[in-house]
Design a protein around this motif. Structure first.
Motif, PDB file in Angstrom:
ATOM      1  N   ASP A 115      10.412 -80.408  63.406  1.00 23.14           N
ATOM      2  CA  ASP A 115      10.562 -80.152  61.843  1.00 23.14           C
ATOM      3  C   ASP A 115      11.165 -78.658  61.924  1.00 23.14           C
ATOM      4  O   ASP A 115      10.885 -77.591  62.379  1.00 23.14           O
ATOM      5  CB  ASP A 115       9.116 -79.843  61.492  1.00 23.14           C
ATOM      6  CG  ASP A 115       9.337 -79.313  59.939  1.00 23.14           C
ATOM      7  OD1 ASP A 115      10.467 -79.231  59.345  1.00 23.14           O
ATOM      8  OD2 ASP A 115       8.173 -79.020  59.277  1.00 23.14           O
ATOM      9  N   GLY A 117      12.812 -77.458  59.273  1.00 25.14           N
ATOM     10  CA  GLY A 117      12.729 -77.030  58.041  1.00 25.14           C
ATOM     11  C   GLY A 117      13.456 -77.436  56.861  1.00 25.14           C
ATOM     12  O   GLY A 117      12.915 -78.355  55.939  1.00 25.14           O
ATOM     13  N   GLY A 149      10.210 -79.537  56.726  1.00 23.69           N
ATOM     14  CA  GLY A 149       9.447 -79.050  55.906  1.00 23.69           C
ATOM     15  C   GLY A 149       7.870 -79.431  55.840  1.00 23.69           C
ATOM     16  O   GLY A 149       7.192 -78.788  54.880  1.00 23.69           O
ATOM     17  N   TRP A 150       7.427 -80.024  56.705  1.00 21.56           N
ATOM     18  CA  TRP A 150       6.104 -80.613  56.731  1.00 21.56           C
ATOM     19  C   TRP A 150       4.989 -79.859  57.586  1.00 21.56           C
ATOM     20  O   TRP A 150       4.121 -80.117  57.725  1.00 21.56           O
ATOM     21  CB  TRP A 150       5.982 -82.102  56.989  1.00 21.56           C
ATOM     22  CG  TRP A 150       6.136 -82.378  58.376  1.00 21.56           C
ATOM     23  CD1 TRP A 150       5.098 -82.444  59.358  1.00 21.56           C
ATOM     24  CD2 TRP A 150       7.356 -82.928  59.061  1.00 21.56           C
ATOM     25  NE1 TRP A 150       5.785 -83.000  60.725  1.00 21.56           N
ATOM     26  CE2 TRP A 150       7.096 -83.004  60.477  1.00 21.56           C
ATOM     27  CE3 TRP A 150       8.449 -83.080  58.787  1.00 21.56           C
ATOM     28  CZ2 TRP A 150       8.205 -83.376  61.399  1.00 21.56           C
ATOM     29  CZ3 TRP A 150       9.740 -83.208  59.753  1.00 21.56           C
ATOM     30  CH2 TRP A 150       9.352 -83.636  60.999  1.00 21.56           C
ATOM     31  N   GLY A 151       5.628 -78.735  58.157  1.00 23.01           N
ATOM     32  CA  GLY A 151       4.944 -77.879  58.967  1.00 23.01           C
ATOM     33  C   GLY A 151       4.583 -78.377  60.344  1.00 23.01           C
ATOM     34  O   GLY A 151       3.681 -77.819  61.214  1.00 23.01           O
ATOM     35  N   ARG A 154       8.521 -77.007  65.802  1.00 28.78           N
ATOM     36  CA  ARG A 154      10.036 -77.019  65.569  1.00 28.78           C
ATOM     37  C   ARG A 154      10.665 -77.531  66.735  1.00 28.78           C
ATOM     38  O   ARG A 154      12.066 -77.549  66.901  1.00 28.78           O
ATOM     39  CB  ARG A 154      10.280 -75.558  65.334  1.00 28.78           C
ATOM     40  CG  ARG A 154      10.089 -75.105  63.941  1.00 28.78           C
ATOM     41  CD  ARG A 154      10.807 -73.653  63.625  1.00 28.78           C
ATOM     42  NE  ARG A 154      12.222 -73.580  63.850  1.00 28.78           N
ATOM     43  CZ  ARG A 154      13.024 -73.782  62.974  1.00 28.78           C
ATOM     44  NH1 ARG A 154      12.604 -74.290  61.902  1.00 28.78           N
ATOM     45  NH2 ARG A 154      14.377 -73.839  63.352  1.00 28.78           N
TER      46      ARG A 154
END
Length: 285
Positions: A115, A117, A149-151, A154
């Motif tokens: 993810d 962002g 953007g699901w948390g 990264r």
């Protein structure tokens, strides 16, 4: 969210048989600009079947790139719009020199989903082996714009420290106007590289060159100028696709060389040296 990360990573791998021959290798080499001048003995190693050697980056298209990026986007847990897809990076690990012809088993799976962002990144891993054992492992990092953007995790950073001093070699390579049309015959049929209308929908003024074509061009430059033309010296090759390339442009390939590795930076001369390949490293003997 169209991407279910847990489902994608847990999905069983897809396995199939792939094969290639000297014609496929020659077509790939022509697709990355080999064969100029046509009678140069160094170029004939890429184009003439009687003395053919295989640039390791051919592994990204062998068997038409099976199972392939587009195929991977249909894996369980993934449902995305192709116009939002960009190839973000590539890592190739060679286990043995590539033969000019062969049959092998290709196993592909989603190794990770990250993810970022504003985007999701899929790591699509392909492992290829023949009767004698492993041949290569490919990791393709695929950016899906608008799907992050699901948390989630990264993921690791692949950034390299900037090399010190002036490059040891600089090579400039001018692309053909039809470079993408020629390269796509090796198996990447994404219309982004051929259809002007599709390219506009995806946000580009015209069709762009395949990142893996630039990837192959840069590796050829290293092999030809720093490794004595010996393709068997390459052990691994990693890059991040930092910007687009348009057919017809001139690439500037800067190389910082050590006995174990060569760091590369590739830019578009026609657009004020805009970066197109970054964090790029060839490990070799």
């Amino acid at each position: 969210m169209p991407i279910d990360a847990a489902k994608a990573v847990a999905a069983p791998p897809r396995t199939g048989e792939i094969s290639w021959n000297s014609k496929d290798v020659q077509l790939y080499h022509l697709g990355i600009g080999a064969g100029v001048p046509a009678t140069d003995p160094d170029e004939l190693r890429y184009t003439l079947e009687s003395r053919l050697h295989v640039l390791p980056s051919f592994a990204t298209v062998a068997g038409n790139g099976a199972p392939g990026v587009i195929s991977g986007l249909s894996m369980p847990g993934i449902e995305v719009d192709l116009a939002r897809v960009l190839h973000g990076g590539q890592t190739l690990t060679l286990h043995r020199p590539l033969p000019a012809a062969g049959t092998a088993t290709s196993t592909g799976r989603i190794a990770a989903v990250y993810d970022k962002g504003k985007a999701a990144v899929l790591v699509m891993r392909t492992e290829v082996a023949d009767a004698d054992g492993p041949l290569w492992t490919n990791d393709a990092q695929i950016f899906i714009r608008g799907e992050g953007g699901w948390g989630g995790d990264r993921g690791p950073s692949g950034r390299l420290e900037a090399p010190e001093g002036e490059p040891d070699r600089v090579v400039e390579h001018t692309l053909r106007e039809d470079q993408a049309l020629l390269y796509r015959l090796s198996g990447d049929w994404n219309p982004l590289h051929a259809d002007p209308e599709f390219a506009k929908v995806a946000g580009f003024e015209r069709p762009i060159l395949h990142g893996l074509c630039t990837y192959g061009i840069a590796l050829k430059a290293v092999v030809d100028t720093l490794l004595g033309g010996d393709v068997t010296r390459v052990r691994s090759y990693v890059t991040r696709f930092a910007g687009v390339v348009y057919p017809g442009e001139t690439l500037r390939i800067r190389m910082w060389h050590t006995p174990e590795a060569t760091q590369i930076a590739v830019s578009a001369v026609d657009r004020d040296d805009a970066a197109v390949l970054a964090d790029t490293l060839v490990r070799h003997t």
